[in-house]
Design an enzyme around this catalytic site. Structure first.
Site, mmCIF file in Angstrom:
data_model
loop_
_atom_site.group_PDB
_atom_site.id
_atom_site.type_symbol
_atom_site.label_atom_id
_atom_site.label_comp_id
_atom_site.label_asym_id
_atom_site.label_seq_id
_atom_site.Cartn_x
_atom_site.Cartn_y
_atom_site.Cartn_z
ATOM 1 N N SER A 275 -2.597 2.782 -49.092
ATOM 2 C CA SER A 275 -2.083 3.764 -49.987
ATOM 3 C C SER A 275 -2.930 5.105 -50.094
ATOM 4 O O SER A 275 -2.973 5.514 -51.398
ATOM 5 C CB SER A 275 -1.549 2.992 -51.310
ATOM 6 O OG SER A 275 -3.163 2.425 -51.603
ATOM 7 N N CYS B 94 1.128 6.723 -46.352
ATOM 8 C CA CYS B 94 0.201 6.242 -45.672
ATOM 9 C C CYS B 94 0.554 4.811 -45.196
ATOM 10 O O CYS B 94 0.996 3.922 -45.844
ATOM 11 C CB CYS B 94 -0.921 5.812 -46.816
ATOM 12 S SG CYS B 94 -2.349 5.060 -46.009
HETATM 13 FE FE FE Z 1 -3.893 4.255 -47.185
#
Ligand code: FE
Length: 211
Positions: A116, A112
């Protein structure tokens, strides 16, 4: 990079002493509880959920099912959210799942880049390195290098596809089924599926690894 050496048992010290992080967490929890901001019982339920009931074992069962059942595998690739939910794994951060399958020529890696985002229902809480800036930046720029750091060596001809998780979409990598596992039960196969293999920073364990 050593961030991926971070193990799940980091807060369990053999001596029984509390690590610094655990002390800090306890102190914070005490203050929040005293001030009435949190209910420690509710917190316990949440932690238990993500440590024991929601975790990479769920994802491993999804992968093992896909390995033994071609119909399920097709369903998983077409509508991962529904296929995963059919095994009872659904919930926060896993509402829109996409399963990407590793092959002899293609390897998938999930990151990502913004924050995250991570499929909690099938993988539990994200590892620390997943949230680290170096992983997020390098996974896109130098995926082969990141994989080497994780001890995964792929042939140069293997195409690495990097999938960027978002708030809307969470990815689950279906690792390749290891050689020498013909006739294995789903449960036994699931024991070969590591968390990292479902993020793409690892491969499924081989039968020899488990002996
Ligand atoms: Fe994320």
């Amino acid at each position: 990079m050593t961030a991926h050496d971070d193990h799940d048992h980091h807060d369990q010290h053999a001596s029984g002493e509390l690590g610094e992080m655990e002390l800090r967490v306890r102190a914070l929890q005490s203050v929040l509880t005293e001030k009435g901001y949190i209910d420690p019982l509710a917190l316990d339920v949440l932690i238990d959920t993500y440590q024991t009931r929601v975790g990479p074992r769920n994802g491993a069962r999804v992968v093992a099912r896909a390995w033994v059942d071609p119909g399920f595998r097709d369903w998983l690739r077409q509508d991962a959210t529904a296929a995963i939910a059919s095994l009872g794994y659904a919930g926060r951060q896993s509402e829109h799942m996409v399963a990407v399958e590793n092959t002899a020529t293609h390897h998938n890696l999930v990151v990502c880049t913004l924050c995250s985002c991570y499929p909690w229902a099938v993988l539990g809480l994200p590892p620390t390195w997943y949230k680290s800036a170096p992983y997020r930046a390098r996974a896109v720029r130098d995926p082969h290098g990141v994989l080497r750091d994780f001890g995964v060596t792929l042939s140069d001809s293997t195409d690495v596809r990097v999938w960027d998780s978002t708030a809307e979409l969470r990815y689950l990598v279906i690792p390749r089924r290891p050689e020498g596992t013909e006739g294995w039960s789903e449960e036994r196969l699931a024991s070969l599926v590591t968390r990292d293999s479902m993020i793409g920073t690892g491969l499924a364990k081989s039968p020899q690894d488990t002996q």
